[in-house]
Design an enzyme around this catalytic site. Structure first.
Site, PDB file in Angstrom:
ATOM      1  N   GLN A  12       0.819  -1.223   0.000  1.00  0.00           N
ATOM      2  CA  GLN A  12       0.000   0.000   0.000  1.00  0.00           C
ATOM      3  C   GLN A  12       0.849   1.267   0.000  1.00  0.00           C
ATOM      4  OE1 GLN A  12      -3.863   0.177   2.153  1.00  0.00           O
ATOM      5  NE2 GLN A  12      -2.922  -1.377   3.442  1.00  0.00           N
ATOM      6  N   LEU A  13       1.789   1.352   0.940  1.00  0.00           N
ATOM      7  CA  LEU A  13       2.592   2.568   1.055  1.00  0.00           C
ATOM      8  C   LEU A  13       3.570   2.694  -0.106  1.00  0.00           C
ATOM      9  CD1 LEU A  13       3.352   5.108   2.594  1.00  0.00           C
ATOM     10  CD2 LEU A  13       4.882   3.705   4.013  1.00  0.00           C
ATOM     11  N   ASP A 104       1.245   1.116  15.370  1.00  0.00           N
ATOM     12  CA  ASP A 104       0.633   1.381  16.674  1.00  0.00           C
ATOM     13  C   ASP A 104       0.542   0.121  17.529  1.00  0.00           C
ATOM     14  OD1 ASP A 104      -1.211   0.442  14.694  1.00  0.00           O
ATOM     15  OD2 ASP A 104      -2.901   1.023  15.939  1.00  0.00           O
ATOM     16  N   TYR A 127       2.929 -10.010  15.979  1.00  0.00           N
ATOM     17  CA  TYR A 127       3.167  -8.945  15.008  1.00  0.00           C
ATOM     18  C   TYR A 127       3.740  -7.706  15.693  1.00  0.00           C
ATOM     19  CZ  TYR A 127       1.990  -4.931  12.037  1.00  0.00           C
ATOM     20  OH  TYR A 127       2.039  -3.750  11.340  1.00  0.00           O
TER      21      TYR A 127
END
Length: 290
Positions: A12-13, A104, A127
């Site tokens: 995505q990025l 986060d 993760y």
């Protein structure tokens, strides 16, 4: 000409950076994914960086299958912990500045105020632990590197919550979405722009390169339920969304119940203005419909 290596370029990025790269004539980009560069192969990473000698390395590569990581811990650690260390080592060798993207999920979600870069980390998933250890490994190998933690990333590329909600909303009359996990969605296009702005400002001497950990997400706060409702509203979808508690939707990995990030550091140091999450969501949905 400034040479920038982008890893994980099909994600995505990476895709968002690629979409904006055409407008940056002073930069030469090397976009790589596993087909061009297997980051888990330390010898391949060394040879590539030795040959290309980039000025910047933007590491967008990550193992992001949060629930599957609970069973594939070794693979998650390899990609999320060891790869940043390899890149840091090679970046330091060639005096390349490394920007690494984190998450986060390094927090346990027990706070009630937005997390700063100095707050205690306590990941509760494989993760999250693998990403935190990646931050530590990178900054140990190359203290002049930059880590940008982000949250709830979405875009018109790849698989993400936005695209899932659009697809399911068009297929079903009703959906159930968790309403007691709170954070902030981040549009990958905005994060890509921030990363490229930091590089551009550094190169043009508009600001100093200041290594360390930074937080970036869009502005505002919402739950996954709020996010789903906004997606359907802006996409013109009439599916009914039921709010549910986390305990009604058990998952293998524990998610932080609160993961709002304080962005004051990145705004102050690099003069960044951050869009409100709903404004960026609207922008992305328009892009998705094209």
């Amino acid at each position: 000409m400034v040479k920038i290596l982008v890893t994980g370029a099909e994600g995505q990025l990476g895709s968002a950076i690629k979409a904006q790269a055409a407008d940056l004539k002073d930069f030469q980009f090397l976009f790589t994914d596993i087909q061009e560069l297997d980051l888990t192969n330390q010898a391949a990473v060394s040879l590539f960086v030795d040959t290309e000698e980039p000025d910047y390395i933007i590491n967008c590569a990550a193992y992001t299958a949060v629930d599957i990581a609970e069973k594939e811990a070794d693979l998650a650690r390899l990609i999320n912990t060891k790869v940043p260390a390899y890149l840091g080592r090679m970046g330091k060798k060639h005096q390349a500045k490394v920007i690494h993207v984190s998450t986060d999920y390094v927090f346990d979600g027990t706070s009630y105020t937005p997390y700063t870069e100095n707050d205690l980390v306590n990941p509760e998933s494989v993760y999250g632990k693998s990403k935190l250890n990646g931050e530590i490994a990178l900054l140990k190998e190359a203290p002049s590197s930059m880590v940008i933690r982000t949250s709830w990333l979405y875009s018109s590329y790849g698989k993400n919550f936005l695209k899932t909600m659009v697809k399911l909303g068009e297929e079903r009359d009703e959906l159930r979405v968790v309403s007691d996990q709170v954070g902030t969605p981040t549009y990958a296009g905005d994060l890509a722009q921030v990363i490229l702005t930091i590089i551009s400002k550094t190169e043009n001497k508009l600001c100093d390169w200041k290594p360390g950990i930074y937080h970036y997400s869009n502005e505002g706060v919402c739950s996954w339920y709020d996010f789903a409702k906004a997606i359907h509203e802006l996409a013109g979808i009439t599916c009914y969304v039921h709010p549910i508690a986390t305990e009604e939707y058990p998952t293998p990995a524990v998610r932080p119940s609160y993961s709002v990030l304080n962005k004051s550091k990145i705004k102050r140091i690099f003069g960044i203005q951050i869009p409100y999450w709903r404004d960026s969501l609207k922008k992305c949905i328009i892009e998705l419909k094209k």
